[in-house]
Scaffold this motif. Structure first.
Motif, PDB file in Angstrom:
ATOM      1  N   UNK A 135       0.825  -1.196   0.000  1.00 11.62           N
ATOM      2  CA  UNK A 135       0.000   0.000   0.000  1.00 11.62           C
ATOM      3  C   UNK A 135       0.867   1.256   0.000  1.00 11.62           C
ATOM      4  N   UNK A 136       0.733   2.062  -1.053  1.00 10.93           N
ATOM      5  CA  UNK A 136       1.356   3.380  -1.176  1.00 10.93           C
ATOM      6  C   UNK A 136       2.852   3.387  -0.834  1.00 10.93           C
ATOM      7  N   UNK A 137       3.645   2.566  -1.495  1.00  5.19           N
ATOM      8  CA  UNK A 137       5.092   2.607  -1.235  1.00  5.19           C
ATOM      9  C   UNK A 137       5.739   3.910  -1.686  1.00  5.19           C
ATOM     10  N   UNK A 138       5.013   4.706  -2.491  1.00  5.46           N
ATOM     11  CA  UNK A 138       5.552   5.995  -2.940  1.00  5.46           C
ATOM     12  C   UNK A 138       5.405   7.074  -1.874  1.00  5.46           C
ATOM     13  N   UNK A 569       7.018  21.596   9.936  1.00  9.48           N
ATOM     14  CA  UNK A 569       7.520  21.377   8.579  1.00  9.48           C
ATOM     15  C   UNK A 569       6.855  22.360   7.626  1.00  9.48           C
ATOM     16  N   UNK A 570       7.524  22.568   6.502  1.00  9.27           N
ATOM     17  CA  UNK A 570       7.020  23.447   5.457  1.00  9.27           C
ATOM     18  C   UNK A 570       7.076  22.681   4.140  1.00  9.27           C
ATOM     19  N   UNK A 571       5.936  22.579   3.474  1.00 14.16           N
ATOM     20  CA  UNK A 571       5.915  21.940   2.155  1.00 14.16           C
ATOM     21  C   UNK A 571       5.865  23.020   1.089  1.00 14.16           C
ATOM     22  N   UNK A 580      -1.375  23.256 -12.727  1.00 12.16           N
ATOM     23  CA  UNK A 580      -0.886  22.004 -12.166  1.00 12.16           C
ATOM     24  C   UNK A 580      -0.072  22.288 -10.907  1.00 12.16           C
ATOM     25  N   UNK A 581      -0.210  21.415  -9.926  1.00  8.50           N
ATOM     26  CA  UNK A 581       0.495  21.580  -8.655  1.00  8.50           C
ATOM     27  C   UNK A 581       1.607  20.539  -8.553  1.00  8.50           C
ATOM     28  N   UNK A 582       2.812  20.989  -8.229  1.00  6.02           N
ATOM     29  CA  UNK A 582       3.970  20.107  -8.081  1.00  6.02           C
ATOM     30  C   UNK A 582       4.571  20.318  -6.694  1.00  6.02           C
ATOM     31  N   UNK A 583       5.040  19.233  -6.097  1.00  6.71           N
ATOM     32  CA  UNK A 583       5.592  19.333  -4.753  1.00  6.71           C
ATOM     33  C   UNK A 583       6.511  18.142  -4.504  1.00  6.71           C
ATOM     34  N   UNK A 584       7.063  18.075  -3.299  1.00  4.44           N
ATOM     35  CA  UNK A 584       7.757  16.883  -2.808  1.00  4.44           C
ATOM     36  C   UNK A 584       6.976  16.435  -1.582  1.00  4.44           C
ATOM     37  N   UNK A 585       6.105  15.467  -1.764  1.00  2.00           N
ATOM     38  CA  UNK A 585       5.196  15.052  -0.700  1.00  2.00           C
ATOM     39  C   UNK A 585       5.900  14.247   0.376  1.00  2.00           C
ATOM     40  N   UNK A 586       6.876  13.449   0.000  1.00  2.00           N
ATOM     41  CA  UNK A 586       7.551  12.576   0.951  1.00  2.00           C
ATOM     42  C   UNK A 586       8.270  13.392   2.023  1.00  2.00           C
ATOM     43  N   UNK A 591      15.050  14.937   5.140  1.00  5.75           N
ATOM     44  CA  UNK A 591      15.713  13.653   5.345  1.00  5.75           C
ATOM     45  C   UNK A 591      15.136  12.980   6.585  1.00  5.75           C
ATOM     46  N   UNK A 592      14.923  11.663   6.507  1.00  8.78           N
ATOM     47  CA  UNK A 592      14.479  10.924   7.684  1.00  8.78           C
ATOM     48  C   UNK A 592      15.621  10.706   8.674  1.00  8.78           C
ATOM     49  N   UNK A 593      16.851  10.799   8.186  1.00  6.81           N
ATOM     50  CA  UNK A 593      17.997  10.458   9.022  1.00  6.81           C
ATOM     51  C   UNK A 593      18.651  11.663   9.678  1.00  6.81           C
ATOM     52  N   UNK A 594      18.454  12.868   9.103  1.00  5.64           N
ATOM     53  CA  UNK A 594      19.156  14.043   9.615  1.00  5.64           C
ATOM     54  C   UNK A 594      18.216  15.233   9.766  1.00  5.64           C
ATOM     55  N   UNK A 595      17.368  15.233  10.789  1.00  7.13           N
ATOM     56  CA  UNK A 595      16.539  16.424  11.005  1.00  7.13           C
ATOM     57  C   UNK A 595      17.416  17.606  11.390  1.00  7.13           C
TER      58      UNK A 595
END
Length: 651
Positions: A135-138, A569-571, A580-586, A591-595
């Motif tokens: 489910x939703x690996x993206x 956080x800020x998206x 059209x809307x473009x973003x980085x949703x993830x 980074x998950x490793x270096x907040x």
């Protein structure tokens, strides 16, 4: 005889038979369905009546064959099957028991994954009619990069299909977002060859649903050539408006808006001849704002509207899936970096080098390139690899001379038997001090069955962006246009006009966001604070400014006095001249490793997202950007906060 046909009693009997035969529970199971999240065990008869009213023949359900409660769940699922329902079982994540770093969540040995999948099918049997891959690996459910998760899903597909004797369909993983960067990277790893239908989710305006379908069809047409002889059927296994406020789940106006959405999208599903259509969700106790029915067996307006739509139209009568098992390669390639040698950066699909202390270079990225065979018969062939252009690399401690085929290099011949794995040690090194990003690609050439597809591997490596390696770019921003009555926002299109809360320089704050300029500074730094925010998902607090395009190959660089992470956080959303809307949703590009207090966003990683138009043939173009929107997410952080936004390019 004529008197019999006109007798009132006869006419009453005919009328009764007509009504009974037309009732939905007397029809065969249809391709309409729903995500079945009820906690009732076994399913209540009142729930079954509601399902029948909507002709819900397919029920999507998470299944857990390895859990202690599996026997009870299996009995419940068999009860649904006896009631004429087709259960679409979403496979569980078979996780690494000892993950040593983020991006290492999935089980490392694909032979274990393959065996687990076979066992799931044997345990499930007739309780599951159709399998759906992850489910939703993206999105953020799994931090592993596309190359790693694709290899994992290939092993699941092959295991499930072998255990069922190819008889049971396996849908591709459910995509949480429209086609974009993640799907493109997964396709370069051969994902589209390992599924019997394409599966995606939709949470946006009803008006754009048809365009989203066409965009998906265009993506499949461009990327499936030579892999699938016929277009993969399309399933939508989650769809909802995402408009119900979490603090008022019974809101009359929002529930009516949800009903209109489901009626319109169901009609579109029929017109576009989708293979399956399944709203989210029949009932979800954890997320009641998505529930279409109530705990007391009552129905919200959304379910009533959906049921009316399913009785008024039908879905496609074309095949619901295409068996791709015989065409998919049974050889899987996998890249496993050594723990601690790099950072897995999922928003960019890259493995990031670590700085080498004491000198400007980077530490090597090392790991294994694995080749697995899941073929019942021996396989003969060879690896063909394409190394990075700007990054040095070795395989088994050697720079392979091989036999050059263009830019590709052929490695030694391989003979592989069933469940056999061959491993190569690999190392990637960059001595450059500046920013670098490049890719590695490999494919297995099956000499006995060259027509089989999907045995590909592709991943990228990059250095971690740092200010010393970039040059700020002059980008002028302007306030949104004022037409004398209201601001003209390119990408804000709710039925109700957004509430403008503040105006400061080129920025306009809406839906509870207050903006102020930093004093005594010429830097592009602004103060953002959240006051009385709306809880409606369609009314996010945002700061909006306009721009006349962005430089090619550039980055957004955000810095703040607050730490970017779970609490703040800020998206960054970019809206083009077509809406059209473009973003980085993830993880908003973090980074998950270096907040930390800075975030770098590569324009190459921006992708289409919801709440914008979908225009086939018009991909992300920095020169076409007309609006920058900053979406703020505050949790347990003091606000206001300061945020500096800068556009930079690598030196």
């Amino acid at each position: 005889m004529k008197q019999l046909f006109t007798h009132p009693a006869f006419l009453v009997v005919v009328l009764i038979l007509t009504v009974v035969l037309s009732l939905p529970w007397n029809r065969p199971a249809s391709s309409w369905g729903v995500n079945f999240r009820t906690d009732a065990s076994p399913p209540e008869s009142s729930d079954l009546r509601l399902l029948d009213q909507a002709q819900a023949g397919y029920l999507r359900q998470d299944v857990f064959p390895d859990s202690e409660t599996w026997e009870q769940q299996r009995n419940d699922l068999l009860g649904l099957a006896r009631a004429g329902k087709q259960v679409v079982g979403t496979v569980p994540y078979h996780l690494n028991q000892n993950p040593q770093q983020p991006g290492d969540a999935l089980n490392e040995d694909l032979r274990d994954v393959f065996s687990a999948a076979k066992n799931w099918e044997k345990k499930a049997g007739p309780a599951v009619a159709i399998w759906e891959n992850l489910n939703e690996p993206d999105l953020g459910f799994c931090h592993d990069l596309p190359d790693r998760s694709t290899a994992y899903m290939k092993a699941i597909y092959l295991g499930l299909k072998e255990a069922s004797g190819e008889a049971k369909p396996v849908l591709l993983p459910a995509m949480g977002l429209p086609p974009g960067t993640w799907q493109e990277r997964a396709d370069r790893n051969g994902l589209l060859s390992y599924g019997d239908a394409f599966d995606f989710h939709y949470y946006s305006y009803a008006r754009d649903f048809s365009d989203a379908i066409h965009l998906t069809q265009d993506f499949l047409a461009k990327n499936s050539t030579g892999k699938n002889p016929a277009p993969l059927p399309l399933w939508v296994t989650e769809i909802n408006l995402d408009s119900i406020p979490r603090d008022d789940v019974d809101s009359v106006s929002e529930r009516q808006e949800q009903a209109e959405f489901l009626q319109a999208t169901a009609r579109t599903a029929a017109e576009e001849k989708l293979a399956g259509f399944m709203p989210y969700a029949f009932r979800d106790a954890a997320l009641p704002q998505y529930s279409l029915t109530k705990q007391d067996a009552g129905a919200y307006p959304g379910w009533t509207a959906y049921a009316a739509a399913t009785r008024a139209c039908s879905l496609s009568s074309t095949p619901k899936w295409i068996n791709n098992y015989s065409k998919a390669s049974h050889v899987i390639l996998q890249w496993l970096p050594d723990a601690g040698c790099c950072d897995a950066y999922k928003p960019g699909g890259t493995y990031r080098f670590h700085d080498a202390p004491g000198h400007p270079g980077r530490q090597p990225v090392t790991g294994e390139l694995r080749v697995y065979s899941f073929s019942q018969s021996p396989v003969q062939g060879f690896l063909r690899v394409h190394g990075p252009k700007y990054i040095q690399w070795t395989i088994d401690d050697k720079t392979p001379p091989g036999k050059g085929v263009g830019d590709w290099t052929e490695l030694d011949h391989l003979d592989l038997h069933n469940m056999e794995m061959k491993s190569y040690r690999m190392s990637f090194t960059t001595t450059a001090s500046g920013y670098a990003r490049d890719g590695f690609e490999a494919t297995f050439v099956d000499q006995n069955s060259p027509e089989k597809s999907g045995s590909n591997l592709y991943f990228s490596l990059e250095s971690e962006p740092q200010s010393r390696d970039f040059i700020p770019q002059p980008v002028k921003i302007f306030p949104p246009q004022w037409n004398g009555e209201r601001y003209q926002f390119q990408g804000v299109d709710e039925p109700n006009l957004p509430v403008v809360c503040s105006i400061s320089g080129p920025w306009v704050g809406i839906n509870g966001l207050e903006i102020g300029k930093m004093e005594k500074t010429t830097d592009p730094t602004w103060i953002f604070g959240l006051h009385h925010p709306s809880f409606r998902p369609t009314e996010p607090p945002m700061a909006i400014t306009t721009v006349r395009g962005l430089p090619e190959n550039s980055f957004f660089h955000l810095t703040s006095n607050a730490v970017f992470g779970h609490d703040f956080s800020v998206r960054v959303d970019l809206v083009d001249d077509l809406g059209q809307r473009f973003s980085i949703s993830e993880n908003c590009g973090m980074s998950y490793t270096k907040p930390g207090r800075e975030v770098w966003l590569n324009l190459r990683d921006f992708h289409r997202t919801f709440w914008g138009r979908f225009v086939t043939g018009h991909e992300f173009d920095p020169a076409a950007v007309r609006e920058i929107q900053l979406r703020f997410y505050f949790s347990f952080v003091d606000n206001p906060v300061s945020v500096r936004l800068e556009v930079s390019k690598p030196k």
